[in-house]
Design a protein around this motif. Sequence first.
Motif, PDB file in Angstrom:
ATOM      1  N   ILE A 100       0.824  -1.349  -0.021  1.00 28.92           N
ATOM      2  CA  ILE A 100       0.022   0.121  -0.042  1.00 28.92           C
ATOM      3  C   ILE A 100       0.916   1.374   0.004  1.00 28.92           C
ATOM      4  CG2 ILE A 100      -1.998   1.282   1.191  1.00 28.92           C
ATOM      5  CD1 ILE A 100      -2.486  -1.847   0.649  1.00 28.92           C
ATOM      6  N   VAL A 101       0.609   2.278  -0.844  1.00 27.93           N
ATOM      7  CA  VAL A 101       1.631   3.323  -0.942  1.00 27.93           C
ATOM      8  C   VAL A 101       0.424   4.599  -1.065  1.00 27.93           C
ATOM      9  CG1 VAL A 101       3.453   4.491  -2.201  1.00 27.93           C
ATOM     10  CG2 VAL A 101       2.832   2.080  -2.620  1.00 27.93           C
ATOM     11  N   SER A 102       0.936   5.376  -0.057  1.00 24.82           N
ATOM     12  CA  SER A 102       0.168   6.696   0.160  1.00 24.82           C
ATOM     13  C   SER A 102       1.107   8.062  -0.064  1.00 24.82           C
ATOM     14  CB  SER A 102      -0.499   6.745   1.649  1.00 24.82           C
ATOM     15  OG  SER A 102      -1.052   8.019   1.678  1.00 24.82           O
ATOM     16  N   ASN A 103       0.471   8.718  -0.863  1.00 24.14           N
ATOM     17  CA  ASN A 103       1.010  10.221  -1.115  1.00 24.14           C
ATOM     18  C   ASN A 103       0.519  11.014   0.108  1.00 24.14           C
ATOM     19  OD1 ASN A 103       1.582  12.771  -1.814  1.00 24.14           O
ATOM     20  ND2 ASN A 103       0.855  12.794  -3.675  1.00 24.14           N
ATOM     21  N   SER A 104       1.465  11.402   0.888  1.00 26.26           N
ATOM     22  CA  SER A 104       1.525  12.478   1.928  1.00 26.26           C
ATOM     23  C   SER A 104       0.877  11.914   3.336  1.00 26.26           C
ATOM     24  CB  SER A 104       0.664  13.651   1.532  1.00 26.26           C
ATOM     25  OG  SER A 104       1.239  14.383   0.446  1.00 26.26           O
ATOM     26  N   PHE A 105      -0.232  11.008   3.143  1.00 28.34           N
ATOM     27  CA  PHE A 105      -1.003  10.894   4.319  1.00 28.34           C
ATOM     28  C   PHE A 105      -0.898   9.436   4.820  1.00 28.34           C
ATOM     29  CE2 PHE A 105      -3.604  13.982   1.825  1.00 28.34           C
ATOM     30  CZ  PHE A 105      -3.345  15.073   2.670  1.00 28.34           C
ATOM     31  N   SER A 124       2.479   2.106  11.696  1.00 30.26           N
ATOM     32  CA  SER A 124       3.611   3.099  11.149  1.00 30.26           C
ATOM     33  C   SER A 124       4.175   2.331   9.707  1.00 30.26           C
ATOM     34  CB  SER A 124       4.833   3.258  12.074  1.00 30.26           C
ATOM     35  OG  SER A 124       4.908   1.746  12.680  1.00 30.26           O
ATOM     36  N   PRO A 125       4.479   3.101   8.842  1.00 32.24           N
ATOM     37  CA  PRO A 125       5.155   2.526   7.421  1.00 32.24           C
ATOM     38  C   PRO A 125       6.202   1.757   7.592  1.00 32.24           C
ATOM     39  CG  PRO A 125       5.419   4.934   7.568  1.00 32.24           C
ATOM     40  CD  PRO A 125       4.577   4.588   8.671  1.00 32.24           C
ATOM     41  N   ASP A 126       6.260   0.854   6.627  1.00 35.15           N
ATOM     42  CA  ASP A 126       7.531   0.115   6.445  1.00 35.15           C
ATOM     43  C   ASP A 126       8.827   1.100   6.013  1.00 35.15           C
ATOM     44  OD1 ASP A 126       6.763  -2.907   7.291  1.00 35.15           O
ATOM     45  OD2 ASP A 126       5.104  -2.122   6.061  1.00 35.15           O
ATOM     46  N   GLU A 127       8.388   1.724   5.014  1.00 37.79           N
ATOM     47  CA  GLU A 127       9.283   2.860   4.474  1.00 37.79           C
ATOM     48  C   GLU A 127       8.646   4.001   4.290  1.00 37.79           C
ATOM     49  OE1 GLU A 127      11.623   0.967   1.071  1.00 37.79           O
ATOM     50  OE2 GLU A 127      11.202  -1.022   2.000  1.00 37.79           O
ATOM     51  N   THR A 128       9.322   5.211   4.131  1.00 33.75           N
ATOM     52  CA  THR A 128       9.197   6.485   3.971  1.00 33.75           C
ATOM     53  C   THR A 128      10.078   6.904   2.778  1.00 33.75           C
ATOM     54  OG1 THR A 128       8.201   6.715   6.007  1.00 33.75           O
ATOM     55  CG2 THR A 128       8.530   8.697   4.651  1.00 33.75           C
ATOM     56  N   ALA A 129       9.727   7.821   1.845  1.00 40.49           N
ATOM     57  CA  ALA A 129      10.717   8.433   0.840  1.00 40.49           C
ATOM     58  C   ALA A 129      10.107   9.585   0.844  1.00 40.49           C
ATOM     59  CB  ALA A 129      10.609   7.605  -0.481  1.00 40.49           C
ATOM     60  N   PHE A 130      11.059  10.663   0.369  1.00 40.15           N
ATOM     61  CA  PHE A 130      10.793  12.030   0.196  1.00 40.15           C
ATOM     62  C   PHE A 130      11.199  12.706  -1.121  1.00 40.15           C
ATOM     63  CE2 PHE A 130      10.747  11.612   4.731  1.00 40.15           C
ATOM     64  CZ  PHE A 130       9.880  12.469   5.324  1.00 40.15           C
ATOM     65  N   ILE A 131      10.435  13.703  -1.827  1.00 42.49           N
ATOM     66  CA  ILE A 131      10.678  14.430  -2.655  1.00 42.49           C
ATOM     67  C   ILE A 131      10.481  15.886  -2.263  1.00 42.49           C
ATOM     68  CG2 ILE A 131      10.313  15.350  -5.099  1.00 42.49           C
ATOM     69  CD1 ILE A 131       9.808  12.620  -5.800  1.00 42.49           C
ATOM     70  N   GLY A 132      11.629  16.733  -1.835  1.00 41.98           N
ATOM     71  CA  GLY A 132      11.310  18.025  -1.293  1.00 41.98           C
ATOM     72  C   GLY A 132      10.586  17.595  -0.039  1.00 41.98           C
ATOM     73  N   THR A 133       9.468  18.367   0.261  1.00 45.10           N
ATOM     74  CA  THR A 133       8.797  18.017   1.694  1.00 45.10           C
ATOM     75  C   THR A 133       7.700  17.289   1.470  1.00 45.10           C
ATOM     76  OG1 THR A 133       7.420  19.942   0.854  1.00 45.10           O
ATOM     77  CG2 THR A 133       9.460  20.411   2.463  1.00 45.10           C
ATOM     78  N   THR A 134       7.427  16.722   0.243  1.00 43.60           N
ATOM     79  CA  THR A 134       6.540  15.782   0.025  1.00 43.60           C
ATOM     80  C   THR A 134       6.939  14.262   0.369  1.00 43.60           C
ATOM     81  OG1 THR A 134       5.310  17.062  -1.778  1.00 43.60           O
ATOM     82  CG2 THR A 134       4.684  14.910  -1.683  1.00 43.60           C
ATOM     83  N   LYS A 135       6.109  13.632   0.927  1.00 44.76           N
ATOM     84  CA  LYS A 135       6.457  12.256   1.294  1.00 44.76           C
ATOM     85  C   LYS A 135       5.554  11.067   1.145  1.00 44.76           C
ATOM     86  CE  LYS A 135       4.785  11.976   6.244  1.00 44.76           C
ATOM     87  NZ  LYS A 135       5.013  11.508   7.591  1.00 44.76           N
ATOM     88  N   ALA A 136       6.172  10.123   0.620  1.00 38.04           N
ATOM     89  CA  ALA A 136       5.285   8.997   0.321  1.00 38.04           C
ATOM     90  C   ALA A 136       5.657   7.848   1.216  1.00 38.04           C
ATOM     91  CB  ALA A 136       5.487   8.658  -1.327  1.00 38.04           C
ATOM     92  N   MET A 137       4.718   7.019   1.590  1.00 38.36           N
ATOM     93  CA  MET A 137       5.036   6.000   2.428  1.00 38.36           C
ATOM     94  C   MET A 137       4.340   4.551   2.119  1.00 38.36           C
ATOM     95  SD  MET A 137       3.210   8.300   5.531  1.00 38.36           S
ATOM     96  CE  MET A 137       2.544   9.195   4.511  1.00 38.36           C
ATOM     97  N   LEU A 138       5.146   3.494   2.398  1.00 36.65           N
ATOM     98  CA  LEU A 138       5.012   2.196   2.078  1.00 36.65           C
ATOM     99  C   LEU A 138       4.414   1.334   3.297  1.00 36.65           C
ATOM    100  CD1 LEU A 138       5.082  -0.204  -0.159  1.00 36.65           C
ATOM    101  CD2 LEU A 138       7.363  -0.487   0.933  1.00 36.65           C
ATOM    102  N   TRP A 139       3.463   0.598   3.180  1.00 31.59           N
ATOM    103  CA  TRP A 139       2.894  -0.415   4.251  1.00 31.59           C
ATOM    104  C   TRP A 139       2.871  -1.819   3.349  1.00 31.59           C
ATOM    105  CZ3 TRP A 139       1.060   4.513   3.806  1.00 31.59           C
ATOM    106  CH2 TRP A 139       0.971   5.211   5.022  1.00 31.59           C
ATOM    107  N   VAL A 140       3.446  -2.772   3.878  1.00 32.75           N
ATOM    108  CA  VAL A 140       3.402  -3.951   3.560  1.00 32.75           C
ATOM    109  C   VAL A 140       2.371  -4.899   4.377  1.00 32.75           C
ATOM    110  CG1 VAL A 140       4.469  -6.365   2.825  1.00 32.75           C
ATOM    111  CG2 VAL A 140       5.928  -4.079   2.571  1.00 32.75           C
ATOM    112  N   ILE A 141       1.338  -5.340   3.616  1.00 31.82           N
ATOM    113  CA  ILE A 141       0.269  -6.074   4.511  1.00 31.82           C
ATOM    114  C   ILE A 141       0.865  -7.333   5.146  1.00 31.82           C
ATOM    115  CG2 ILE A 141      -1.996  -7.248   4.583  1.00 31.82           C
ATOM    116  CD1 ILE A 141      -2.151  -4.351   3.919  1.00 31.82           C
ATOM    117  N   PRO A 142       0.920  -7.461   6.547  1.00 29.43           N
ATOM    118  CA  PRO A 142       1.633  -8.585   7.292  1.00 29.43           C
ATOM    119  C   PRO A 142       0.468  -9.551   7.376  1.00 29.43           C
ATOM    120  CG  PRO A 142       0.648  -6.597   8.771  1.00 29.43           C
ATOM    121  CD  PRO A 142       0.211  -6.394   7.465  1.00 29.43           C
ATOM    122  N   ALA A 143       1.120 -10.795   7.270  1.00 28.21           N
ATOM    123  CA  ALA A 143       0.135 -12.061   7.668  1.00 28.21           C
ATOM    124  C   ALA A 143      -0.090 -11.714   9.109  1.00 28.21           C
ATOM    125  CB  ALA A 143       1.248 -13.211   7.686  1.00 28.21           C
TER     126      ALA A 143
END
Length: 314
Positions: free
Chosen positions: A164-169, A175-194
């Motif tokens: 699951i990837v969300s722009n900004s929110f 909590s996300p598994d990973e977060t990446a930034f471009i400038g001040t905008t972040k995208a977050m990744l969540w991996v659905i856990p078993a």
Amino acid sequence: MIRRAFLSRPVGHFLCAMLACTLAAASASAQQTRDSFTPQLGQSGKDVMWLPSHDQVANMMLRLAAVTPRDYVVDLGSGDGKIPIAAARDYGVRALGLEYNADLVELSKRRAREAGLEAKVKFEKADIFESDYSSATVVTLYLLPELNLRLRPTLMKMKPGTRIVSNSFEMGSWSPDETAFIGTTKAMLWVIPAHVAGTWTVSYQRKQPAAPATINLRQNFQKLEGEGVLSQARMSLQYARLRASDVSFEVRDDKGALLSYKAKVEGNRMVGTVSSSRGARIAFQAQRGDAPVPFAEAKATPEEEAEAVRALGR
Ligand SMILES: C[S@@+](CC[C@H](N)C(=O)[O-])C[C@H]1O[C@@H](n2cnc3c(N)ncnc32)[C@H](O)[C@@H]1O
């Protein structure tokens, strides 16, 4: 039939031709209106307005999800279709956009057609809260914190490993598994856990008299804690991790050796290996006796809902 009998043939043909012309003109003008539809930044939407993800952010989201051609990407609230179109164009993947606004859906279809991608990318007019997208392997979102929270229980029921990837929110306390930034905008990744919480009875390839016979796991989204149990001795799990169906943890056995467990979970079965700091590496299996614990935390708490509203300064 009776009305037709009153019309002379030429008059009947004339009226039919007129009707056909009127219908054709109406449909051409509807087509023209659709073709010339230009969305307005900030135009209202069913649950959230339309604002497109910036191109670079859309790309960052797909990179973060590590999309491959085997994936199926679904954008919830797809706006002008840029994320599904970018996914098909740049990653050769099948993609679907679900969007409530019919004009945006038509615009997206037209853009996909113009890009020669209509075989790979589909768009549907749909309410994301009433749609079934359970076959997606990647879900992209640019919505609002409270909408993410509303989606969370459905997302948590998806197949382990779905990204699951969300722009900004964010997703509340998940909590996300990973977060990446471009400038001040972040995208977050969540991996659905078993869903791995419960009591697991362990059997080793060779007898391990000092190693735990039972593992108790407690789970909060992808966060794990627990202990190994051998007779009366309890050994805390350390570095417990869960990503999709892959679980790993360490425990110090009854004789002081460090044991590292790595396993895959499928339903009530765990299969993997355990390596000892003394050099041995053997296979193990574990069976969960009780039914999988339902994932109660997925439903937003009142505190999370309040925080979601506060996050936007409303
Ligand atoms: C912020 S825009 C994001 C557009 C696109 N995902 C992107 O990142 O460029 C949110 C979109 O969700 C749509 N939307 C709002 N509520 C919706 C709902 N309940 N079902 C489907 N679409 C919805 C809006 O019309 C809008 O196009």
